[in-house]
Scaffold this motif. Structure first.
Motif, PDB file in Angstrom:
ATOM      1  N   UNK A  59       0.773  -1.189  -0.042  1.00 40.83           N
ATOM      2  CA  UNK A  59       0.066  -0.022   0.100  1.00 40.83           C
ATOM      3  C   UNK A  59       0.715   1.301  -0.022  1.00 40.83           C
ATOM      4  N   UNK A  60       2.079   1.185   0.712  1.00 38.14           N
ATOM      5  CA  UNK A  60       2.855   2.290   0.872  1.00 38.14           C
ATOM      6  C   UNK A  60       4.024   2.389  -0.290  1.00 38.14           C
ATOM      7  N   UNK A  61       3.970   1.543  -1.287  1.00 39.20           N
ATOM      8  CA  UNK A  61       4.708   1.542  -2.427  1.00 39.20           C
ATOM      9  C   UNK A  61       5.928   0.769  -2.308  1.00 39.20           C
ATOM     10  N   UNK A 104      12.595   7.817   4.452  1.00 37.58           N
ATOM     11  CA  UNK A 104      11.821   7.661   5.652  1.00 37.58           C
ATOM     12  C   UNK A 104      11.215   9.254   6.012  1.00 37.58           C
ATOM     13  N   UNK A 105      11.832  10.158   5.488  1.00 36.43           N
ATOM     14  CA  UNK A 105      11.366  11.400   5.901  1.00 36.43           C
ATOM     15  C   UNK A 105      10.186  11.799   4.818  1.00 36.43           C
ATOM     16  N   UNK A 106      10.156  11.154   3.785  1.00 33.80           N
ATOM     17  CA  UNK A 106       8.833  11.467   2.723  1.00 33.80           C
ATOM     18  C   UNK A 106       7.708  11.102   3.382  1.00 33.80           C
ATOM     19  N   UNK A 113      -4.095  10.549   7.122  1.00 30.08           N
ATOM     20  CA  UNK A 113      -3.302  11.423   7.731  1.00 30.08           C
ATOM     21  C   UNK A 113      -1.911  11.449   6.979  1.00 30.08           C
ATOM     22  N   UNK A 114      -1.435  12.794   6.895  1.00 28.80           N
ATOM     23  CA  UNK A 114      -0.204  12.905   6.300  1.00 28.80           C
ATOM     24  C   UNK A 114       0.932  12.515   7.311  1.00 28.80           C
TER      25      UNK A 114
END
Length: 167
Positions: A59-61, A104-106, A113-114
């Motif tokens: 889901x998160x790429x 990890x900062x992206x 939520x962002x």
């Protein structure tokens, strides 16, 4: 929130080892232990936790294999444990090979939520720990011995010749 791949890898390695220990203690018979009448079973919760590693990371790429037939809980505890063994290792490999400390900062949309990817990985770890806790309660209800996670379980105290804490 993780700010380095190495920190995540160390944490995930520890938590996947504990989760594997728990899943390896399951029996085929206990998989039908219900939470409540009409609620999820121990097998459903375990299978959800196992398959969600792939679903979550995809889901998160991240490129990881999709678990086939996620909606059908295996009747074999060994199958559930074996799929976790594979998916937890593959998930770790995907994170360490496909993301960097900068990645990890992206920020991504995570359930409305962002959140940074580092925070998202923290959610995966917490999700696993949350369901592990549910599984331990259901294991007790099913009459199984629960392995200790962050210290000895009740049964493990007696194996050491000691009384378990009263609280």
């Amino acid at each position: 929130m993780y700010t380095s791949i190495n920190t995540f890898a160390l944490d995930w390695t520890q938590e996947k080892m504990l989760t594997q220990k728990l899943l390896d203690a399951l029996t085929d018979e206990c998989l039908n232990q219900p939470v409540s009448i009409g609620g999820r079973t121990l097998g459903r919760i375990a299978w959800h936790m196992v398959t969600d590693v792939s679903i979550f990371l995809r889901h998160f790429g991240l490129d990881v294999h999709e678990v086939v037939d996620v909606n059908n809980v295996p009747s074999s505890a060994t199958v559930i444990a074996d799929v976790f063994r594979v998916m937890s290792a593959e998930g770790l490999k995907a994170v360490t090979e496909q993301w960097t400390d900068d990645t990890l900062q992206e920020v991504q949309d995570a359930f409305g939520r962002e959140l940074t990817n580092g925070t998202i990985l923290g959610l995966l770890v917490k999700h696993t720990i949350h369901h592990r806790g549910q599984i331990t309660v259901l294991m007790r209800q099913a009459g199984l011995q629960v392995p200790g996670m962050y210290g000895p379980s009740k049964e493990e105290w007696s194996l050491r010749g000691q009384e378990p804490p009263s609280i």
